[in-house]
Structure formats: structure tokens, C-alpha cells
Design a protein around this motif. Structure first.
Motif, PDB file in Angstrom:
ATOM      1  N   LEU A   1       0.841  -1.208   0.000  1.00  0.00           N
ATOM      2  CA  LEU A   1       0.000   0.000   0.000  1.00  0.00           C
ATOM      3  C   LEU A   1       0.873   1.255   0.000  1.00  0.00           C
ATOM      4  CD1 LEU A   1      -2.848   1.382   0.435  1.00  0.00           C
ATOM      5  CD2 LEU A   1      -2.280   1.343   2.866  1.00  0.00           C
ATOM      6  N   ARG A   2       1.893   1.240   0.832  1.00  0.00           N
ATOM      7  CA  ARG A   2       2.786   2.402   0.916  1.00  0.00           C
ATOM      8  C   ARG A   2       3.504   2.637  -0.421  1.00  0.00           C
ATOM      9  NH1 ARG A   2       6.163   1.643   5.880  1.00  0.00           N
ATOM     10  NH2 ARG A   2       4.127   1.547   6.827  1.00  0.00           N
ATOM     11  N   LYS A   3       3.945   1.563  -1.022  1.00  0.00           N
ATOM     12  CA  LYS A   3       4.619   1.687  -2.326  1.00  0.00           C
ATOM     13  C   LYS A   3       3.665   2.248  -3.371  1.00  0.00           C
ATOM     14  CE  LYS A   3       7.779  -2.261  -2.040  1.00  0.00           C
ATOM     15  NZ  LYS A   3       7.971  -3.615  -2.555  1.00  0.00           N
ATOM     16  N   LEU A   4       2.419   1.799  -3.320  1.00  0.00           N
ATOM     17  CA  LEU A   4       1.428   2.279  -4.287  1.00  0.00           C
ATOM     18  C   LEU A   4       1.172   3.771  -4.082  1.00  0.00           C
ATOM     19  CD1 LEU A   4      -0.673   1.908  -6.521  1.00  0.00           C
ATOM     20  CD2 LEU A   4      -2.280   1.051  -4.790  1.00  0.00           C
ATOM     21  N   SER A   5       1.063   4.161  -2.846  1.00  0.00           N
ATOM     22  CA  SER A   5       0.826   5.571  -2.539  1.00  0.00           C
ATOM     23  C   SER A   5       1.995   6.430  -3.023  1.00  0.00           C
ATOM     24  CB  SER A   5       0.618   5.732  -1.027  1.00  0.00           C
ATOM     25  OG  SER A   5       0.092   6.992  -0.770  1.00  0.00           O
ATOM     26  N   ASP A   6       3.215   5.944  -2.806  1.00  0.00           N
ATOM     27  CA  ASP A   6       4.406   6.664  -3.283  1.00  0.00           C
ATOM     28  C   ASP A   6       4.385   6.778  -4.807  1.00  0.00           C
ATOM     29  OD1 ASP A   6       5.272   6.886  -0.716  1.00  0.00           O
ATOM     30  OD2 ASP A   6       6.803   5.308  -0.843  1.00  0.00           O
ATOM     31  N   ALA A   7       3.981   5.714  -5.466  1.00  0.00           N
ATOM     32  CA  ALA A   7       3.934   5.732  -6.935  1.00  0.00           C
ATOM     33  C   ALA A   7       2.901   6.742  -7.433  1.00  0.00           C
ATOM     34  CB  ALA A   7       3.623   4.331  -7.466  1.00  0.00           C
ATOM     35  N   SER A  65      -1.148  -1.762  -8.113  1.00  0.00           N
ATOM     36  CA  SER A  65      -2.588  -1.916  -7.868  1.00  0.00           C
ATOM     37  C   SER A  65      -3.005  -3.363  -8.101  1.00  0.00           C
ATOM     38  CB  SER A  65      -3.408  -1.006  -8.794  1.00  0.00           C
ATOM     39  OG  SER A  65      -3.188   0.348  -8.478  1.00  0.00           O
ATOM     40  N   ALA A  66      -2.539  -3.917  -9.210  1.00  0.00           N
ATOM     41  CA  ALA A  66      -2.885  -5.310  -9.522  1.00  0.00           C
ATOM     42  C   ALA A  66      -2.402  -6.236  -8.407  1.00  0.00           C
ATOM     43  CB  ALA A  66      -2.263  -5.720 -10.861  1.00  0.00           C
ATOM     44  N   GLU A  67      -1.190  -5.979  -7.925  1.00  0.00           N
ATOM     45  CA  GLU A  67      -0.607  -6.885  -6.937  1.00  0.00           C
ATOM     46  C   GLU A  67      -1.184  -6.671  -5.539  1.00  0.00           C
ATOM     47  OE1 GLU A  67       3.603  -7.235  -7.348  1.00  0.00           O
ATOM     48  OE2 GLU A  67       3.423  -7.801  -9.457  1.00  0.00           O
ATOM     49  N   LEU A  68      -1.461  -5.414  -5.200  1.00  0.00           N
ATOM     50  CA  LEU A  68      -2.104  -5.159  -3.906  1.00  0.00           C
ATOM     51  C   LEU A  68      -3.459  -5.873  -3.869  1.00  0.00           C
ATOM     52  CD1 LEU A  68      -2.088  -3.714  -1.173  1.00  0.00           C
ATOM     53  CD2 LEU A  68      -2.979  -1.668  -2.303  1.00  0.00           C
ATOM     54  N   GLY A  69      -4.171  -5.815  -4.993  1.00  0.00           N
ATOM     55  CA  GLY A  69      -5.451  -6.522  -5.092  1.00  0.00           C
ATOM     56  C   GLY A  69      -5.299  -8.005  -4.802  1.00  0.00           C
ATOM     57  N   LYS A 107     -19.388   1.613  -2.356  1.00  0.00           N
ATOM     58  CA  LYS A 107     -18.224   2.386  -2.818  1.00  0.00           C
ATOM     59  C   LYS A 107     -17.022   2.207  -1.897  1.00  0.00           C
ATOM     60  CE  LYS A 107     -19.564   4.347  -6.552  1.00  0.00           C
ATOM     61  NZ  LYS A 107     -18.896   3.885  -7.773  1.00  0.00           N
ATOM     62  N   ALA A 108     -15.857   2.350  -2.478  1.00  0.00           N
ATOM     63  CA  ALA A 108     -14.615   2.273  -1.710  1.00  0.00           C
ATOM     64  C   ALA A 108     -14.640   3.274  -0.562  1.00  0.00           C
ATOM     65  CB  ALA A 108     -13.430   2.577  -2.632  1.00  0.00           C
ATOM     66  N   ILE A 109     -14.089   2.867   0.558  1.00  0.00           N
ATOM     67  CA  ILE A 109     -14.014   3.781   1.704  1.00  0.00           C
ATOM     68  C   ILE A 109     -12.548   4.041   2.073  1.00  0.00           C
ATOM     69  CG2 ILE A 109     -16.270   3.400   2.803  1.00  0.00           C
ATOM     70  CD1 ILE A 109     -14.935   1.155   4.406  1.00  0.00           C
ATOM     71  N   TYR A 110     -12.311   5.211   2.644  1.00  0.00           N
ATOM     72  CA  TYR A 110     -10.952   5.528   3.077  1.00  0.00           C
ATOM     73  C   TYR A 110     -10.638   4.747   4.350  1.00  0.00           C
ATOM     74  CZ  TYR A 110      -6.801   7.927   4.611  1.00  0.00           C
ATOM     75  OH  TYR A 110      -5.518   8.192   5.020  1.00  0.00           O
ATOM     76  N   LEU A 111      -9.495   4.109   4.365  1.00  0.00           N
ATOM     77  CA  LEU A 111      -9.113   3.289   5.514  1.00  0.00           C
ATOM     78  C   LEU A 111      -8.194   4.102   6.430  1.00  0.00           C
ATOM     79  CD1 LEU A 111      -8.267   0.064   3.423  1.00  0.00           C
ATOM     80  CD2 LEU A 111     -10.424   0.590   4.606  1.00  0.00           C
ATOM     81  N   ASN A 112      -8.726   4.453   7.583  1.00  0.00           N
ATOM     82  CA  ASN A 112      -7.939   5.259   8.520  1.00  0.00           C
ATOM     83  C   ASN A 112      -6.754   4.484   9.069  1.00  0.00           C
ATOM     84  OD1 ASN A 112      -9.318   7.828   8.703  1.00  0.00           O
ATOM     85  ND2 ASN A 112     -11.038   6.626   9.502  1.00  0.00           N
ATOM     86  N   ASN A 113      -6.938   3.200   9.207  1.00  0.00           N
ATOM     87  CA  ASN A 113      -5.861   2.367   9.741  1.00  0.00           C
ATOM     88  C   ASN A 113      -5.739   1.118   8.853  1.00  0.00           C
ATOM     89  OD1 ASN A 113      -4.150   0.699  11.182  1.00  0.00           O
ATOM     90  ND2 ASN A 113      -5.029   1.245  13.178  1.00  0.00           N
ATOM     91  N   PRO A 114      -5.021   1.267   7.736  1.00  0.00           N
ATOM     92  CA  PRO A 114      -4.961   0.168   6.762  1.00  0.00           C
ATOM     93  C   PRO A 114      -4.436  -1.147   7.342  1.00  0.00           C
ATOM     94  CG  PRO A 114      -3.968   2.161   5.868  1.00  0.00           C
ATOM     95  CD  PRO A 114      -4.241   2.426   7.316  1.00  0.00           C
ATOM     96  N   LEU A 139     -14.647  -5.116  -2.116  1.00  0.00           N
ATOM     97  CA  LEU A 139     -14.738  -3.812  -1.449  1.00  0.00           C
ATOM     98  C   LEU A 139     -13.394  -3.428  -0.827  1.00  0.00           C
ATOM     99  CD1 LEU A 139     -16.458  -1.400  -0.623  1.00  0.00           C
ATOM    100  CD2 LEU A 139     -17.128  -2.655   1.442  1.00  0.00           C
ATOM    101  N   ALA A 140     -12.726  -4.405  -0.242  1.00  0.00           N
ATOM    102  CA  ALA A 140     -11.441  -4.112   0.406  1.00  0.00           C
ATOM    103  C   ALA A 140     -10.390  -3.698  -0.629  1.00  0.00           C
ATOM    104  CB  ALA A 140     -10.960  -5.321   1.202  1.00  0.00           C
ATOM    105  N   VAL A 141     -10.333  -4.389  -1.751  1.00  0.00           N
ATOM    106  CA  VAL A 141      -9.339  -4.046  -2.784  1.00  0.00           C
ATOM    107  C   VAL A 141      -9.557  -2.604  -3.235  1.00  0.00           C
ATOM    108  CG1 VAL A 141      -8.600  -4.507  -5.157  1.00  0.00           C
ATOM    109  CG2 VAL A 141      -8.940  -6.413  -3.569  1.00  0.00           C
ATOM    110  N   ALA A 142     -10.808  -2.256  -3.545  1.00  0.00           N
ATOM    111  CA  ALA A 142     -11.101  -0.885  -3.980  1.00  0.00           C
ATOM    112  C   ALA A 142     -10.735   0.121  -2.888  1.00  0.00           C
ATOM    113  CB  ALA A 142     -12.581  -0.767  -4.341  1.00  0.00           C
ATOM    114  N   SER A 143     -11.000  -0.237  -1.646  1.00  0.00           N
ATOM    115  CA  SER A 143     -10.724   0.680  -0.535  1.00  0.00           C
ATOM    116  C   SER A 143      -9.221   0.873  -0.336  1.00  0.00           C
ATOM    117  CB  SER A 143     -11.380   0.157   0.746  1.00  0.00           C
ATOM    118  OG  SER A 143     -12.781   0.094   0.573  1.00  0.00           O
ATOM    119  N   PHE A 144      -8.447  -0.186  -0.529  1.00  0.00           N
ATOM    120  CA  PHE A 144      -6.990  -0.032  -0.417  1.00  0.00           C
ATOM    121  C   PHE A 144      -6.456   0.830  -1.561  1.00  0.00           C
ATOM    122  CE2 PHE A 144      -7.099  -3.346   2.789  1.00  0.00           C
ATOM    123  CZ  PHE A 144      -6.066  -2.978   3.619  1.00  0.00           C
TER     124      PHE A 144
END
Ligand SMILES: [Zn+2]
Length: 321
Positions: free
Chosen positions: A123-129, A142-146, A194-201, A274-279
Motif C-alpha cells: 500500500l505504501r509503495k502504491l501511494s508513493d507511486a 494496484s494489480a498486486e495489492l489486489g 463504494k470504496a471507503i478511506y481506511l484510517n488504519n490500513p 470492497l477491500a481491494v477498492a478501498s486499499f
């Protein structure tokens, strides 16, 4: 042992006893989960992800393709939480990686799986990207986090008895997460919101694992029941796959198992979507919500694809399923 496993596989193949090998959630289920997660995204993300939906679906299984080839990959897909304690393991194993290392040692963690922490790291790597506008990397990650988020939702990815090897239920792994989704997917619905923001992933990743672990007793009890109730000659069938006859669980025993599980496969797949979209959404928000609507992908569809596709042979780097 691993050497023996490889030759045992060849023997089983030619002796007609081979049953299709299991990959986490099965390739089919992983691909569907990534695909459907796209439709849970907010409008700001939807266009880019929809344009690349085939990529996200196809590459949903990349982590499994390298699972037995790349050292250190295998443990990213599961956590044998009952190794630490059977009754209430989530109080016993600290949720933070460093605290867990301090309590149980790094060797132990690496021996019994790290899926929740791996989700946090990817997740952190995806956010950095996202933040660096590294378009191709966003897609790949994204594909791999899923994939990893999907794996965390599979009950058999949370237990040491991951393939029923401790209870005489060998093959249950593929039965639950490959055979059943392939047979019953068309009857499932995926209106998951819909995807939700995860406060504590990290906590969300742990929730997926604890949700999975909760159903482990049902997954085993139901399989035991249908195995007992089904005459031996009605348990298996042969189906053609890639021009080869593959031994599979019969429709009858699959129907019975699916019925005994009472909607569990569908429920875990829905939760995965739902979790994949939220991440994905959380990674994008954490990166400052960059405008991705006009992002162009230059990706070459490689990622070791060819070499991996041709090599289905396990190299003894991961556990057998
Ligand atoms: Zn996997």
C-alpha cells in the motif's frame, strides 16, 4: 521433502490421480476480484482504472506466478495465525511488525507468513507511486495489492492446516478457493458499495485475516461432512483444461460443499472486492489525490510473464498445496 513432492506430482499426474493444483483464491477468482473492484472506485479514479481493467485483471495473478520461483514471495500470501495460538491468536500476536518481531522473532514471522504486513508495505509503495506520478508502477502495484488483499480474505490462508494436511482433508485448499468460485461465480452478486478511506490500513488488513480465521472451522467441518456423505465414485470427475484431462471435484460434491458453506465463498469474495477498492482509494488519497484522469500507460506487458507462464513447475521455494 520438496524434491519428493515434485516427483510425487509427476507420478500422480501420470497415474491419473492428479487433482488440479491450488493457487490462492484461484486465478479465476483473483482476476474477477480485481476487475469488480474497479467499479467501486470514485469518479476521479474510475476512468484510469476502467481503461486499464484488463491489465488489472490479467496481472492480478502475478504474485502467484512468481510464488514458487522467487525466494521470499510465498510468505507474503498468508499468515498461519493459529501457530501463535488457536483460541484468541489476535491478542497474542502483536499487530505491528516490529512488536511482533520483538515477541516472536523475525525467523518465526517469516516462517508462518506475513500477509497483513505485506499489504501495508505494498500500500505504501502504491501511494508513493501515485505521488510521483509513476503511472506504470501504479498499475502494477494496484494489480498486486489486489492480489494480497484478496488472499487475506481466504480462510485457508490463515491457518497452518492450509490444505487439510493435518486433518486428512488434502485438497481442500483448491476445493474452496478455486473449484467453488469457478463453478458458482455466475450466481453471485457484487453490489458491495463504494470504496471507503481506511484510517488504519494495517488494522483493516488484520480484520480481513481475522474474518477469514473465524470461518476456518466451518470450512473444514463442511468439507468433512460432504466427503463422508458422498460415495467415493461420485467425488471426482475429469474436465478438459488446456487440452488435458484434469481431475476435479465432481459437480455433486461441489454443490453439496457450496450449500453447506451457506454463502461463505460469495461473502468472502464480496468482502475482497470492497477491500481491494478501498486499499486502492486509500493509497490515492494518501498521495494527495493526484489528477489521474489523463494518465497514459506505457507499460510493456512483461514482468517475467513469458518465463513464468512456461514454468508451472514448482521450484520448492513455497509450501505445497
Ligand atoms: Zn496468493
Amino acid at each position: 521433502m520438496k524434491f519428493i513432492g515434485k516427483y510425487l506430482g509427476i507420478f500422480l499426474l501420470f497415474s491419473g490421480l492428479w487433482i488440479e493444483d491450488a493457487k490462492s483464491w484461484g486465478f479465476f477468482a483473483h482476476q474477477q476480484i480485481n476487475k469488480m473492484a474497479v467499479f467501486c472506485l470514485p469518479v476521479e479514479m474510475f476512468g484510469f482504472y476502467k481503461t486499464n481493467i484488463e491489465y488489472l485483471s490479467t496481472h492480478a495473478v502475478d504474485p502467484d506466478k512468481r510464488r514458487y520461483l522467487v525466494p521470499g514471495e510465498d510468505i507474503k500470501h498468508y499468515i498461519d495465525i493459529d501457530h501463535y495460538e488457536r483460541a484468541l491468536p489476535f491478542d497474542t500476536l502483536p499487530s505491528q511488525y516490529q512488536e511482533a518481531i520483538a515477541k516472536f522473532s523475525k525467523d518465526t514471522l517469516l516462517s508462518y507468513g506475513i500477509v497483513p504486513w505485506n499489504i501495508q508495505w505494498v500500500l505504501r509503495k502504491l501511494s508513493d507511486a501515485f505521488a510521483r506520478h509513476e503511472v506504470d508502477k501504479v498499475l502494477k502495484l494496484s494489480a498486486e495489492l489486489g492480489h494480497y488483499v484478496g488472499d487475506a480474505h481466504v480462510p485457508l490462508h490463515s491457518t497452518e492446516n492450509y490444505n487439510g494436511q493435518l486433518t486428512g482433508q488434502h485438497g481442500i485448499h483448491g476445493f474452496f478457493e478455486s473449484r467453488l468460485p469457478e463453478l458458482f461465480f455466475d450466481s453471485y452478486t457484487f453490489f458491495v458499495g463504494k470504496a471507503i478511506y481506511l484510517n488504519n490500513p494495517l488494522q483493516s488488513a488484520w480484520s480481513a485475516v481475522s474474518g477469514s480465521y473465524y470461518y476456518v472451522p466451518l470450512v473444514f467441518a463442511a468439507e468433512k461432512m460432504v466427503q463422508k456423505a458422498t460415495p467415493e465414485n461420485q467425488k471426482y470427475a475429469y474436465e478438459q483444461k488446456n487440452n488435458m484431462p484434469i481431475k476435479v471435484y465432481s459437480r455433486k460434491i461441489s454443490n453439496d460443499y457450496h450449500a453447506q458453506l451457506n454463502g461463505l465463498v460469495e461473502q468472502r469474495m464480496q468482502a475482497s472486492v470492497l477491500a481491494v477498492a478501498s486499499f486502492w482509494y486509500t493509497a490515492w488519497v494518501d498521495a494527495g489525490q493526484p489528477d489521474i484522469s489523463n494518465w497514459q500507460v506505457n507499460i510493456t506487458p512483461v514482468f517475467m510473464e513469458d518465463s513464468l507462464q512456461n514454468s508451472t513447475e514448482k521450484k520448492g521455494l513455497g509450501r505445497e498445496e
